[in-house]
Design a protein around this motif. Structure first.
Motif, PDB file in Angstrom:
ATOM      1  N   ARG A   1       0.724  -0.978   0.220  1.00 58.55           N
ATOM      2  CA  ARG A   1       0.040  -0.192   0.055  1.00 58.55           C
ATOM      3  C   ARG A   1       0.730   1.238   0.025  1.00 58.55           C
ATOM      4  N   LEU A   2       1.830   1.302   0.916  1.00 56.22           N
ATOM      5  CA  LEU A   2       3.109   2.316   0.628  1.00 56.22           C
ATOM      6  C   LEU A   2       3.417   2.644  -0.580  1.00 56.22           C
ATOM      7  N   LEU A   3       3.917   1.520  -1.386  1.00 62.81           N
ATOM      8  CA  LEU A   3       4.443   1.619  -2.540  1.00 62.81           C
ATOM      9  C   LEU A   3       3.459   1.979  -3.545  1.00 62.81           C
ATOM     10  N   ALA A   4       2.185   1.702  -3.313  1.00 61.20           N
ATOM     11  CA  ALA A   4       0.993   2.274  -4.369  1.00 61.20           C
ATOM     12  C   ALA A   4       0.936   3.741  -4.035  1.00 61.20           C
ATOM     13  N   ILE A   5       1.022   4.098  -2.786  1.00 63.10           N
ATOM     14  CA  ILE A   5       0.853   5.451  -2.570  1.00 63.10           C
ATOM     15  C   ILE A   5       1.773   6.369  -3.144  1.00 63.10           C
ATOM     16  N   GLY A   6       3.177   5.661  -2.684  1.00 68.46           N
ATOM     17  CA  GLY A   6       4.101   6.528  -3.411  1.00 68.46           C
ATOM     18  C   GLY A   6       4.451   6.675  -4.817  1.00 68.46           C
ATOM     19  N   GLY A   7       4.146   5.227  -5.533  1.00 69.21           N
ATOM     20  CA  GLY A   7       3.901   5.338  -6.921  1.00 69.21           C
ATOM     21  C   GLY A   7       2.989   6.063  -7.549  1.00 69.21           C
ATOM     22  N   GLY A   8       1.534   6.155  -7.043  1.00 71.97           N
ATOM     23  CA  GLY A   8       0.651   7.030  -7.386  1.00 71.97           C
ATOM     24  C   GLY A   8       0.974   8.630  -7.510  1.00 71.97           C
ATOM     25  N   THR A   9       1.653   8.940  -6.496  1.00 73.16           N
ATOM     26  CA  THR A   9       1.920  10.246  -6.411  1.00 73.16           C
ATOM     27  C   THR A   9       3.186  10.472  -7.021  1.00 73.16           C
ATOM     28  N   MET A  10       4.264   9.582  -7.457  1.00 75.62           N
ATOM     29  CA  MET A  10       5.274   9.870  -8.354  1.00 75.62           C
ATOM     30  C   MET A  10       4.517   9.957  -9.834  1.00 75.62           C
ATOM     31  N   LEU A  11       3.816   9.351 -10.131  1.00 79.60           N
ATOM     32  CA  LEU A  11       3.128   9.383 -11.374  1.00 79.60           C
ATOM     33  C   LEU A  11       2.492  10.838 -11.574  1.00 79.60           C
ATOM     34  N   VAL A  12       1.941  11.340 -10.526  1.00 82.42           N
ATOM     35  CA  VAL A  12       1.171  12.753 -10.231  1.00 82.42           C
ATOM     36  C   VAL A  12       2.195  13.801 -10.472  1.00 82.42           C
ATOM     37  N   ALA A  13       3.445  13.594 -10.041  1.00 88.53           N
ATOM     38  CA  ALA A  13       4.576  14.419 -10.433  1.00 88.53           C
ATOM     39  C   ALA A  13       5.110  14.334 -11.773  1.00 88.53           C
TER      40      ALA A  13
ATOM     41  N   VAL B   1      -6.361   2.856  -1.548  1.00 90.31           N
ATOM     42  CA  VAL B   1      -7.352   2.979  -0.454  1.00 90.31           C
ATOM     43  C   VAL B   1      -8.176   1.507  -0.304  1.00 90.31           C
ATOM     44  N   TRP B   2      -8.579   1.159  -1.468  1.00 92.28           N
ATOM     45  CA  TRP B   2      -9.386  -0.091  -1.506  1.00 92.28           C
ATOM     46  C   TRP B   2      -8.647  -1.214  -0.705  1.00 92.28           C
ATOM     47  N   LEU B   3      -7.502  -1.335  -0.961  1.00 93.40           N
ATOM     48  CA  LEU B   3      -6.534  -2.294  -0.381  1.00 93.40           C
ATOM     49  C   LEU B   3      -6.553  -2.074   1.265  1.00 93.40           C
ATOM     50  N   ASP B   4      -6.458  -0.867   1.568  1.00 96.11           N
ATOM     51  CA  ASP B   4      -6.164  -0.401   2.897  1.00 96.11           C
ATOM     52  C   ASP B   4      -7.595  -0.783   3.740  1.00 96.11           C
ATOM     53  N   ARG B   5      -8.751  -0.640   3.253  1.00 90.86           N
ATOM     54  CA  ARG B   5     -10.101  -0.977   3.882  1.00 90.86           C
ATOM     55  C   ARG B   5      -9.887  -2.331   4.107  1.00 90.86           C
ATOM     56  N   ARG B   6      -9.578  -2.978   3.494  1.00 88.82           N
ATOM     57  CA  ARG B   6      -9.684  -4.447   3.500  1.00 88.82           C
ATOM     58  C   ARG B   6      -8.218  -5.357   4.444  1.00 88.82           C
ATOM     59  N   SER B   7      -7.522  -4.315   5.005  1.00 93.61           N
ATOM     60  CA  SER B   7      -6.481  -4.708   5.791  1.00 93.61           C
ATOM     61  C   SER B   7      -6.385  -4.813   6.966  1.00 93.61           C
ATOM     62  N   GLN B   8      -5.882  -5.389   7.789  1.00 88.87           N
ATOM     63  CA  GLN B   8      -5.894  -5.782   9.134  1.00 88.87           C
ATOM     64  C   GLN B   8      -5.267  -4.500   9.992  1.00 88.87           C
ATOM     65  N   GLU B   9      -4.204  -4.149   9.227  1.00 87.78           N
ATOM     66  CA  GLU B   9      -3.239  -3.045   9.610  1.00 87.78           C
ATOM     67  C   GLU B   9      -3.445  -1.632   8.895  1.00 87.78           C
ATOM     68  N   ARG B  10      -4.438  -1.020   9.095  1.00 86.56           N
ATOM     69  CA  ARG B  10      -4.845  -0.024   8.266  1.00 86.56           C
ATOM     70  C   ARG B  10      -4.098   1.281   8.397  1.00 86.56           C
ATOM     71  N   LEU B  11      -3.716   1.747   7.306  1.00 90.26           N
ATOM     72  CA  LEU B  11      -2.977   3.393   7.333  1.00 90.26           C
ATOM     73  C   LEU B  11      -4.108   4.245   7.524  1.00 90.26           C
ATOM     74  N   MET B  12      -5.340   4.227   7.018  1.00 95.24           N
ATOM     75  CA  MET B  12      -6.244   5.064   7.150  1.00 95.24           C
ATOM     76  C   MET B  12      -7.599   4.721   7.866  1.00 95.24           C
ATOM     77  N   PRO B  13      -8.319   5.724   7.885  1.00 98.51           N
ATOM     78  CA  PRO B  13      -9.727   5.115   8.778  1.00 98.51           C
ATOM     79  C   PRO B  13     -10.552   4.433   7.799  1.00 98.51           C
ATOM     80  N   PRO B  14     -11.532   3.438   8.076  1.00 98.63           N
ATOM     81  CA  PRO B  14     -12.205   2.765   7.191  1.00 98.63           C
ATOM     82  C   PRO B  14     -13.234   3.568   6.219  1.00 98.63           C
ATOM     83  N   ASP B  15     -13.632   4.859   6.574  1.00 95.12           N
ATOM     84  CA  ASP B  15     -14.413   5.423   5.583  1.00 95.12           C
ATOM     85  C   ASP B  15     -13.732   6.591   4.919  1.00 95.12           C
ATOM     86  N   ALA B  16     -12.411   6.625   4.841  1.00 91.28           N
ATOM     87  CA  ALA B  16     -11.575   7.527   4.027  1.00 91.28           C
ATOM     88  C   ALA B  16     -12.246   7.715   2.730  1.00 91.28           C
ATOM     89  N   PHE B  17     -12.335   9.007   2.498  1.00 90.33           N
ATOM     90  CA  PHE B  17     -12.942   9.233   1.021  1.00 90.33           C
ATOM     91  C   PHE B  17     -14.265   8.770   0.746  1.00 90.33           C
TER      92      PHE B  17
END
Length: 472
Positions: free
Chosen positions: A209-221, A246-262
């Motif tokens: 998930r962190l890789l996806a967040i970083g990769g997505g942000t890099m693509l934006v840059a 975000v989708w993966l995070d909602r289904r993870s046991q160790e979430r990075l975001m609140p379950p209702d993020a966005f």
């Protein structure tokens, strides 16, 4: 209602809260100062080290890794506790600072900037997460007001301070000035921030998930500097990657975001959307105004930068002014009004440019700043109040990360709009003025979307408040 219930400015500067206030302001100011550092210190670095072709990546990598760090902040807080998370990540920021300061080539500078961003992204996010933990709700708007002032000071003082250090001593000194500030910050954390309870057991590392967040942000840059057609494709791929995270995070046991993020069904989700959309709209002037003023009105760099910084003045002054608002109904009005002022401000700046009216442009800049200033603190407060106690750390830490992501996405979309309209190829004043119309139109559209998200946030928070009173 007594003064204690209402909350006073003197309280956050009194003996009880002053050390905490200083810690939070210092943590945020380090992030803000270093975000503005590259524009003034690094041109001198590339003259010494070479590598002018990668100078923009010094800022890009700092922000991308700061977003990744911010996303991981709540997880680190649960695993290490607030104190050791802040100390360890401040240490990482310090390591990145030293690597950049003693670098022998631009590759080492870029590595240092990435490490700086990762460490300071966590620190800034944790400083937000500590606000509802260390301050009563009556003082939270005032703390947000102070942080708005910190950002405004950084917008002015960051480039000026870095420029002075670079000119009088060396570009390396602009990095090394962070060292005593970080040491002071760490000493204050040890003295003030409680050890906290026993850290929770780990459930794996959210690397994908962190890789996806970083990769997505890099693509934006990357989209921000790509040709229009390629940029649009990169933004679409980035949207898919970030949505997947975000989708993966909602289904993870160790979430990075609140379950209702966005999620548009909850106040937290709607508030986060608003917190993302407003910076996207504001990037229209944040990215291009200084350049436009230099090219269209022949302003010098300093003159153009001063006009650009008027927005920060409006932001900080309005944020401090509305920090005493206590009625929930008035706070909801401010939340709804913020995007409206942002849209009107963008249109005013465009009108000022088109009709060569500097006063109209400056008024527009003030309105844009006021749009953020009167609403941001109460958006954040509403999100925090709507979040459950269990999810509050994740929610609070996500706020600066979402704002940074909005700034990055806004810069990319502004670049797409400007390039598609032919701004880069325009050679006459009239051609430039025609090309910026779509740029401002995109900003207004996102301001309108932020307004709709604000309506949803107000509706859902009002419903939750009524339900709470009914239960009591």
């Amino acid at each position: 209602m007594t003064e204690t219930v209402e909350g006073r400015w003197a309280e956050i500067f009194g003996p009880r809260y002053l050390p905490v206030t200083l810690i939070l302001c210092l943590g945020v100011s380090l992030f803000a100062f270093n975000a503005f550092l590259s524009s003034t210190a690094l041109p001198s670095a590339v003259q010494e080290l070479g590598g002018v072709e990668v100078i923009s990546w010094a800022t890009t990598l700092y922000l991308v890794f700061a977003i990744v760090g911010g996303a991981a902040a709540a997880m680190l807080k649960r695993r290490l506790g607030s104190r050791w998370s802040l100390l360890s990540m401040a240490g990482m920021f310090l390591a990145g600072t030293l690597i950049a300061a003693v670098a022998g080539d631009m590759t080492q500078v870029l590595a240092g900037r990435a490490i700086q961003g990762l460490g300071e992204g966590v620190v800034a996010a944790l400083c937000f997460a500590l606000i509802p933990e260390l301050f009563p709700s009556r003082l939270v708007p005032k703390v947000f007001g102070m942080q708005a002032v910190v950002w405004a000071v950084a917008a002015f003082g960051g480039p000026a301070g870095a420029g002075a250090l670079t000119e009088l001593i060396s570009w390396r000194a602009a990095f090394l000035i962070n060292v005593p500030l970080v040491l002071i910050f760490c000493a204050m954390v040890l003295a003030v921030v409680p050890r906290g309870g026993k850290p929770v057991d780990a459930h794996g590392f959210p690397g994908l998930r962190l890789l996806a967040i970083g990769g997505g942000t890099m693509l934006v840059a990357l989209a921000a500097v790509a040709p229009a057609a390629q940029a649009l494709a990169l933004l679409l791929v980035a949207a898919v990657v970030l949505a997947t995270a975000v989708w993966l995070d909602r289904r993870s046991q160790e979430r990075l975001m609140p379950p209702d993020a966005f999620s548009s069904r909850t106040a937290v989700g709607s508030g986060l959307w608003m917190f993302l959309l407003m910076p996207i709209a504001g990037a229209t002037t944040g990215v291009y105004l200084v350049l436009i003023l230099q090219q269209v009105w022949d302003y010098g760099p300093t003159h153009a930068a001063i006009v650009g910084a008027v927005m920060a003045i409006g932001w900080s002054l309005s944020s401090v002014t509305v920090a005493n608002v206590r009625k929930r109904s008035t706070r909801r009005i401010l939340i709804r009004t913020g995007p409206v002022l942002l849209a009107v401000g963008l249109l005013s700046v465009l009108a000022g440019l088109q009709f060569a009216q500097p006063v109209v442009l400056i008024v527009g800049q003030l309105l844009i700043g006021m749009g953020f200033g009167i609403s941001n603190g109460y958006i954040m407060l509403t999100i925090m109040e709507s979040s459950s106690d269990v999810e509050r750390d994740r929610t609070s830490a996500l706020l600066p990360t979402t704002q940074s992501a909005g700034n990055a996405l806004g810069a990319a979309l502004a670049g797409v709009a400007a390039n598609a309209a032919g701004y880069a190829a325009a050679t006459t004043q009239q051609a430039m003025l025609s090309a910026i119309v779509p740029l401002f139109a995109v900003g207004v559209v996102f301001a309108v979307l932020a307004f709709l998200a604000g309506l949803r946030l107000v509706q859902l928070s009002k419903t939750a408040t009524i339900a709470t009173f009914a239960e009591e």
